[in-house]
Design a protein around this motif. Structure first.
Motif, PDB file in Angstrom:
ATOM      1  N   LEU A 123      -5.713   0.984  -1.023  1.00 20.60           N
ATOM      2  CA  LEU A 123      -6.049   1.714   0.199  1.00 20.60           C
ATOM      3  C   LEU A 123      -7.514   1.587   0.588  1.00 20.60           C
ATOM      4  O   LEU A 123      -7.844   1.215   1.726  1.00 20.60           O
ATOM      5  N   LEU A 124      -8.423   1.886  -0.332  1.00 26.25           N
ATOM      6  CA  LEU A 124      -9.852   1.873  -0.007  1.00 26.25           C
ATOM      7  C   LEU A 124     -10.340   0.458   0.307  1.00 26.25           C
ATOM      8  O   LEU A 124     -11.204   0.277   1.170  1.00 26.25           O
ATOM      9  N   SER A 125      -9.801  -0.531  -0.374  1.00 30.00           N
ATOM     10  CA  SER A 125     -10.202  -1.917  -0.123  1.00 30.00           C
ATOM     11  C   SER A 125      -9.744  -2.385   1.256  1.00 30.00           C
ATOM     12  O   SER A 125     -10.451  -3.145   1.927  1.00 30.00           O
ATOM     13  N   VAL A 126      -8.574  -1.939   1.682  1.00 30.47           N
ATOM     14  CA  VAL A 126      -8.080  -2.295   3.015  1.00 30.47           C
ATOM     15  C   VAL A 126      -8.925  -1.622   4.089  1.00 30.47           C
ATOM     16  O   VAL A 126      -9.267  -2.243   5.109  1.00 30.47           O
ATOM     17  N   VAL A 162       1.672   9.053   5.593  1.00 28.61           N
ATOM     18  CA  VAL A 162       0.535   9.536   6.387  1.00 28.61           C
ATOM     19  C   VAL A 162      -0.634   8.562   6.266  1.00 28.61           C
ATOM     20  O   VAL A 162      -1.259   8.186   7.276  1.00 28.61           O
ATOM     21  N   HIS A 163      -0.944   8.123   5.046  1.00 31.89           N
ATOM     22  CA  HIS A 163      -2.056   7.182   4.840  1.00 31.89           C
ATOM     23  C   HIS A 163      -1.818   5.869   5.586  1.00 31.89           C
ATOM     24  O   HIS A 163      -2.725   5.353   6.263  1.00 31.89           O
ATOM     25  N   VAL A 164      -0.611   5.332   5.459  1.00 35.57           N
ATOM     26  CA  VAL A 164      -0.314   4.044   6.097  1.00 35.57           C
ATOM     27  C   VAL A 164      -0.321   4.183   7.622  1.00 35.57           C
ATOM     28  O   VAL A 164      -0.802   3.290   8.334  1.00 35.57           O
ATOM     29  N   SER A 165       0.183   5.276   8.125  1.00 33.72           N
ATOM     30  CA  SER A 165       0.171   5.504   9.579  1.00 33.72           C
ATOM     31  C   SER A 165      -1.255   5.535  10.119  1.00 33.72           C
ATOM     32  O   SER A 165      -1.529   5.007  11.210  1.00 33.72           O
ATOM     33  N   VAL A 197      -8.597  12.596   5.122  1.00 32.26           N
ATOM     34  CA  VAL A 197      -7.210  12.714   4.650  1.00 32.26           C
ATOM     35  C   VAL A 197      -7.103  12.289   3.188  1.00 32.26           C
ATOM     36  O   VAL A 197      -6.377  12.912   2.402  1.00 32.26           O
ATOM     37  N   ILE A 198      -7.827  11.250   2.799  1.00 37.52           N
ATOM     38  CA  ILE A 198      -7.824  10.809   1.402  1.00 37.52           C
ATOM     39  C   ILE A 198      -8.366  11.907   0.497  1.00 37.52           C
ATOM     40  O   ILE A 198      -7.816  12.179  -0.576  1.00 37.52           O
ATOM     41  N   PHE A 199      -9.446  12.572   0.941  1.00 33.83           N
ATOM     42  CA  PHE A 199     -10.033  13.643   0.141  1.00 33.83           C
ATOM     43  C   PHE A 199      -9.059  14.817  -0.002  1.00 33.83           C
ATOM     44  O   PHE A 199      -8.848  15.332  -1.102  1.00 33.83           O
ATOM     45  N   THR A 235       0.832  -1.208   0.000  1.00 31.49           N
ATOM     46  CA  THR A 235       0.000   0.000   0.000  1.00 31.49           C
ATOM     47  C   THR A 235       0.861   1.250   0.000  1.00 31.49           C
ATOM     48  O   THR A 235       0.616   2.198  -0.762  1.00 31.49           O
ATOM     49  N   PHE A 236       1.878   1.270   0.872  1.00 24.32           N
ATOM     50  CA  PHE A 236       2.761   2.434   0.957  1.00 24.32           C
ATOM     51  C   PHE A 236       3.478   2.690  -0.368  1.00 24.32           C
ATOM     52  O   PHE A 236       3.525   3.826  -0.854  1.00 24.32           O
ATOM     53  N   LEU A 237       4.019   1.638  -0.977  1.00 25.73           N
ATOM     54  CA  LEU A 237       4.761   1.816  -2.224  1.00 25.73           C
ATOM     55  C   LEU A 237       3.849   2.261  -3.363  1.00 25.73           C
ATOM     56  O   LEU A 237       4.212   3.153  -4.145  1.00 25.73           O
ATOM     57  N   PHE A 238       2.659   1.672  -3.448  1.00 27.88           N
ATOM     58  CA  PHE A 238       1.741   2.060  -4.522  1.00 27.88           C
ATOM     59  C   PHE A 238       1.355   3.531  -4.401  1.00 27.88           C
ATOM     60  O   PHE A 238       1.369   4.271  -5.384  1.00 27.88           O
ATOM     61  N   LEU A 239       1.012   3.962  -3.182  1.00 31.94           N
ATOM     62  CA  LEU A 239       0.641   5.363  -2.977  1.00 31.94           C
ATOM     63  C   LEU A 239       1.820   6.293  -3.234  1.00 31.94           C
ATOM     64  O   LEU A 239       1.656   7.382  -3.801  1.00 31.94           O
ATOM     65  N   SER A 240       3.015   5.887  -2.828  1.00 29.50           N
ATOM     66  CA  SER A 240       4.205   6.712  -3.063  1.00 29.50           C
ATOM     67  C   SER A 240       4.418   6.938  -4.548  1.00 29.50           C
ATOM     68  O   SER A 240       4.638   8.073  -5.000  1.00 29.50           O
ATOM     69  N   PHE A 241       4.328   5.855  -5.332  1.00 25.73           N
ATOM     70  CA  PHE A 241       4.559   5.971  -6.773  1.00 25.73           C
ATOM     71  C   PHE A 241       3.437   6.768  -7.444  1.00 25.73           C
ATOM     72  O   PHE A 241       3.694   7.546  -8.376  1.00 25.73           O
ATOM     73  N   ALA A 242       2.200   6.573  -6.985  1.00 22.83           N
ATOM     74  CA  ALA A 242       1.072   7.311  -7.571  1.00 22.83           C
ATOM     75  C   ALA A 242       1.214   8.812  -7.329  1.00 22.83           C
ATOM     76  O   ALA A 242       1.056   9.621  -8.248  1.00 22.83           O
TER      77      ALA A 242
END
Length: 313
Positions: free
Chosen positions: A180-183, A157-160, A197-199, A100-107
């Motif tokens: 993220l949303l599925s988790v 921040v999201h993963v925390s 935070v996502i918004f 999750t962290f890596l995907f969000l970082s790259f996005a």
């Protein structure tokens, strides 16, 4: 975090709910796309490093975009291919959070890199005489490092915020990776703060960058129309059209996923959208830049000619 680890140690990725034959077909197809992603982006990186004519800010940013695309694929596709062969194989809690962290970082990083690339084209076309002074290597490196740093910090921040949530079960993620949303759907606590935070993050890394890109290319369009020479207009449109194609693919799929009403996109359809976002885009990007960019095609021809000439000698 300790509470999470005592309550859940692993998740099961449901992936695509299809028959065994279709899953094997998808395994072959996705493996092919994965290979093309690595080869295509690897070729772009190789050309940029080997051809001195491509040692410019534009291709410096493009090389980082290629790195992000390879990282996307390596983060999600191997796990997806493994699940197609063995759907019941789980992923550890730590592995899921890392993915999750890596995907969000790259996005996030790709969003910011696309803004930087649009700014680079704006300066090159609208202020050509000052381009070398404005887009110095120090500025370029700073922009790239800032993009990577901001992308990683937002993902952290999201993963925390996920780690503070308890997961009581079921431990099945209806996706082909730890999205993220599925988790968050598996959490048995209030996720209101996560959604806020996502918004906010979506506005910062999606809406904001898209507006900046549109502003940059609107000004570029007016400047290109003022160019008298037809060859100059053609070259400007050629370099910018490649970038616009990538921007359209990336932001278009991202907006549909994160900003369209969820009721209009069932979970299986969302998987397809994420598949386009994380697998097809990295395949298309090198094709767009190689087929639509004369400088990249020229570098490839020079490299092939040099190799053939060396072999003849």
């Amino acid at each position: 975090m300790e509470k999470n680890q005592t309550m859940v140690t692993e998740f099961t990725l449901l992936g695509f709910c299809l028959g065994p034959r279709i899953q094997m077909l998808l395994f072959g197809l996705f493996s092919l796309f994965f290979a093309f992603t690595l080869l295509g982006n690897g070729a772009i990186l190789g050309l940029i490093s080997l051809d001195s004519r491509l040692h410019t800010p534009m291709y410096f940013f493009l090389s980082h975009l290629a790195i992000v695309d390879v990282a996307y694929a390596c983060n999600t596709v191997p796990q997806m291919l493994l699940n197609l062969l063995n759907p019941a194989k789980p992923i550890s809690f730590a592995g899921c959070m890392t993915q999750t962290f890596l995907f969000l970082s790259f996005a996030h990083t790709e969003c910011l890199l696309l803004v930087v690339m649009s700014y680079d084209r704006y300066v090159a076309i609208c202020h050509p005489l000052r381009y070398s002074a404005i887009m110095s290597w120090r500025v370029c490196i700073t922009l790239v490092m800032t993009s990577w740093a901001c992308g990683s910090l937002l993902a952290l921040v999201h993963v925390s915020l996920i780690l503070r949530l308890p997961f009581c079960g079921p431990h099945e993620i209806n996706h082909f990776f730890c999205e993220l949303l599925s988790v968050l759907k598996l959490a048995c606590a209030d996720i209101g703060l996560n959604q806020v935070v996502i918004f906010v993050a979506s506005v910062f890394v999606l809406v904001g960058p898209l507006c900046l890109v549109l502003v940059s290319y609107t000004r570029i369009l007016f400047s290109v129309l003022k160019i008298q020479a037809a060859e100059g207009r053609r070259k400007a449109f050629s370099t910018c059209s490649s970038h616009l194609c990538v921007v359209g693919l990336f932001f278009g799929s991202a907006i549909v996923m994160y900003m369209a009403p969820k009721s209009q996109h069932p979970e299986e359809q969302q998987k397809v959208l994420f598949l386009f976002y994380s697998l097809f885009n990295p395949v298309l990007n090198p094709l767009i830049y190689s087929l639509r960019n004369a400088e990249v095609r020229g570098a490839l021809k020079r490299l092939l000619f040099k190799e053939s000439h060396f072999q003849l000698e």
